[in-house]
Enzyme design. Structure first.
Site, PDB file in Angstrom:
ATOM      1  N   TRP A 102      40.894  23.043   5.401  1.00  0.00           N
ATOM      2  CA  TRP A 102      41.107  22.043   6.450  1.00  0.00           C
ATOM      3  C   TRP A 102      42.377  22.446   7.205  1.00  0.00           C
ATOM      4  CZ3 TRP A 102      44.349  17.193   5.834  1.00  0.00           C
ATOM      5  CH2 TRP A 102      44.121  16.276   6.870  1.00  0.00           C
ATOM      6  N   ASP A 158      42.266  17.999  -3.785  1.00  0.00           N
ATOM      7  CA  ASP A 158      42.114  17.137  -2.617  1.00  0.00           C
ATOM      8  C   ASP A 158      40.709  16.545  -2.704  1.00  0.00           C
ATOM      9  OD1 ASP A 158      42.095  15.791  -0.279  1.00  0.00           O
ATOM     10  OD2 ASP A 158      42.539  17.495   1.017  1.00  0.00           O
ATOM     11  N   LYS A 213      36.178   7.957   3.988  1.00  0.00           N
ATOM     12  CA  LYS A 213      34.766   8.296   4.182  1.00  0.00           C
ATOM     13  C   LYS A 213      33.862   7.421   3.317  1.00  0.00           C
ATOM     14  CE  LYS A 213      37.076  11.884   5.744  1.00  0.00           C
ATOM     15  NZ  LYS A 213      37.219  12.551   6.998  1.00  0.00           N
TER      16      LYS A 213
HETATM   17  C1  LMR Z   1      38.105  16.172   9.427  1.00  0.00           C
HETATM   18  O1  LMR Z   1      38.310  17.212   8.811  1.00  0.00           O
HETATM   19  O2  LMR Z   1      37.478  16.138  10.484  1.00  0.00           O
HETATM   20  C2  LMR Z   1      38.600  14.871   8.860  1.00  0.00           C
HETATM   21  O3  LMR Z   1      39.203  15.087   7.624  1.00  0.00           O
HETATM   22  C3  LMR Z   1      39.441  14.104   9.800  1.00  0.00           C
HETATM   23  C4  LMR Z   1      40.750  14.743  10.119  1.00  0.00           C
HETATM   24  O4  LMR Z   1      41.759  14.031  10.034  1.00  0.00           O
HETATM   25  O5  LMR Z   1      40.814  15.934  10.455  1.00  0.00           O
END
Ligand code: LMR
Length: 399
Positions: free
Chosen positions: A130, A211, A246
């Site tokens: 992420w 996570d 979520k």
């Molecule tokens: C995402 O990856 O789209 C979600 O976890 C929302 C975000 O805050 O990025």
């Protein structure tokens, strides 16, 4: 002073939602930010959330501050939901849980805690991860390094490369792992692979940092906990950031938790004092409404069962869309295999689209996808799947 400031680039994910909002094309499709959408394209408020809110509003007597660590009831129920009510970690009281503003808040509190207490430790993130992971950790002053994770050729986890790197990470460093529904790839290790990963992490003397933002979005609450169950071995330490954005649809309420699992109940108390000092200088204490909703639902057997059903509906709709997308693409591009989309889990899949192809989809068709090719499968529905697959096929054919 302010005139000298340079503009920051838009966020890789949330910045696209801003662009989507201003796109006038009525056929636009948003597959960017990880937010659940129902068949009509809406992000619904769960019925159980509405019911819990009604009860809370009727009974609320004060808007006084929560303690620094948040609601004790919420933290207790969170531990029991994630570890299981009878788990040794819960029974021994060797874990300290803190209510945080969303999962991102938990990541930041953990990173501040790491920086203050283990200043030379790095946090190792998967490649890819992420995009906000490294940013949050670095903002807290923690060094970030990477281990290999995803193999584009098989659209799955490259376990050998991952293990080889883990076995060379300096003892005392921290390994950030996506407990289920890997963001952005949708590719998770199997239960047997998690065992090998946990063995390697512990043999090397590393601290796992799970996570856990998508509990219940993969195959269900029980199967989605298999990585955590593998890591939560007797006496070992770990960090876990969890989120209710979520699985309770509480995105804007910012409800998450940080759990620090320590060797003994005594060390949990000492560690808690440090984490509380971190929180106090960061946001003082967490907001109460979202956590009160979660606690109300988890503590009420009827509401909890109903919530399980609503969670299953969301999960099953996404998995249904995975199948529909795969079949629709198979008609259009029979020589190209999209079956990995159906095998993967959670909201996301790495589509394999290049940044240039993603840009074309946006400019020609108003289809919004993160530039690394990540699609939010929850944004697909039976009305947009055909134009979406038509557009992707055209772009892949170079038309
Ligand atoms: C995402 O990856 O789209 C979600 O976890 C929302 C975000 O805050 O990025």
């Amino acid at each position: 002073m302010f005139d000298a400031i340079q503009a920051a680039p838009p966020d890789a994910i949330l910045g696209l939602s801003e662009a989507f909002r201003t796109d006038a094309n009525p056929a636009k499709v948003n597959l960017t930010v990880g937010v659940y959408k129902d068949e009509s394209g809406q992000t619904p408020i769960l019925e159980t959330v509405k019911a819990a809110e009604a009860k809370l509003l009727a009974g609320e007597g004060s808007k006084g501050y929560l303690p620094i660590e948040g609601s004790a009831k919420f933290c207790d129920l969170t531990q029991k939901l994630f570890f299981g009510a009878d788990h040794e970690v819960v029974a021994s009281q060797r874990a300290a849980t803190f209510q945080t503003p969303g999962g991102t808040g938990a990541l930041r509190v953990a990173a501040d805690f790491v920086h203050q207490n283990f200043p030379s430790a790095s946090i190792w993130c998967s490649t890819p991860t992420w995009p906000n992971h490294p940013k949050v950790f670095q903002a807290a002053g923690v060094r970030v390094q990477n281990y290999p994770y995803f193999e584009a050729g098989c659209h799955g986890v490259n376990l050998d490369a991952m293990l080889a790197t883990i076995r060379e990470i300096p003892t005392g460093d921290i390994v950030c792992l996506h407990a289920c529904c890997h963001n952005p790839t949708g590719a998770d290790p199997s239960a047997e692979q998690w065992k090998q990963i946990a063995d390697a992490v512990y043999e090397r003397g590393l601290l796992p940092f799970l996570d856990f933002a998508y509990l219940g979005f993969g195959d269900g609450i029980e199967p989605d906990r298999s990585a955590l169950m593998e890591f939560a071995r007797p006496g070992v330490e770990l960090l876990m950031a969890s989120s209710y954005s979520k699985n309770f649809g509480l995105y804007s309420e910012r409800v998450g938790a940080l759990s620090v699992v320590t060797p003994t109940a005594d060390s949990a108390r000492t560690v808690a004092s440090q984490v509380k000092a971190t929180i106090r200088t960061n946001y003082s204490n967490p907001p109460s409404h979202g956590a009160a909703i979660v606690a109300e639902i988890l503590a009420d057997s009827e509401l909890r069962e109903q919530w399980n059903g609503e969670l299953a509906d969301m999960r099953e709709r996404i998995n249904g869309m995975r199948g529909l997308f795969t079949r629709t693409m198979a008609y259009r591009l029979p020589d190209r295999d999209f079956s990995f989309i159906e095998r993967q889990r959670g909201m996301f899949s790495y589509s394999g689209l290049t940044a240039q192809q993603v840009d074309t989809l946006k400019e020609k068709y108003s289809i919004y996808i993160v530039r690394d090719g990540r699609i939010n499968v929850a944004g697909i529905n039976s009305s947009n799947v055909v134009p979406l697959c038509d557009a992707i096929s055209s772009v892949l054919n170079g038309e």
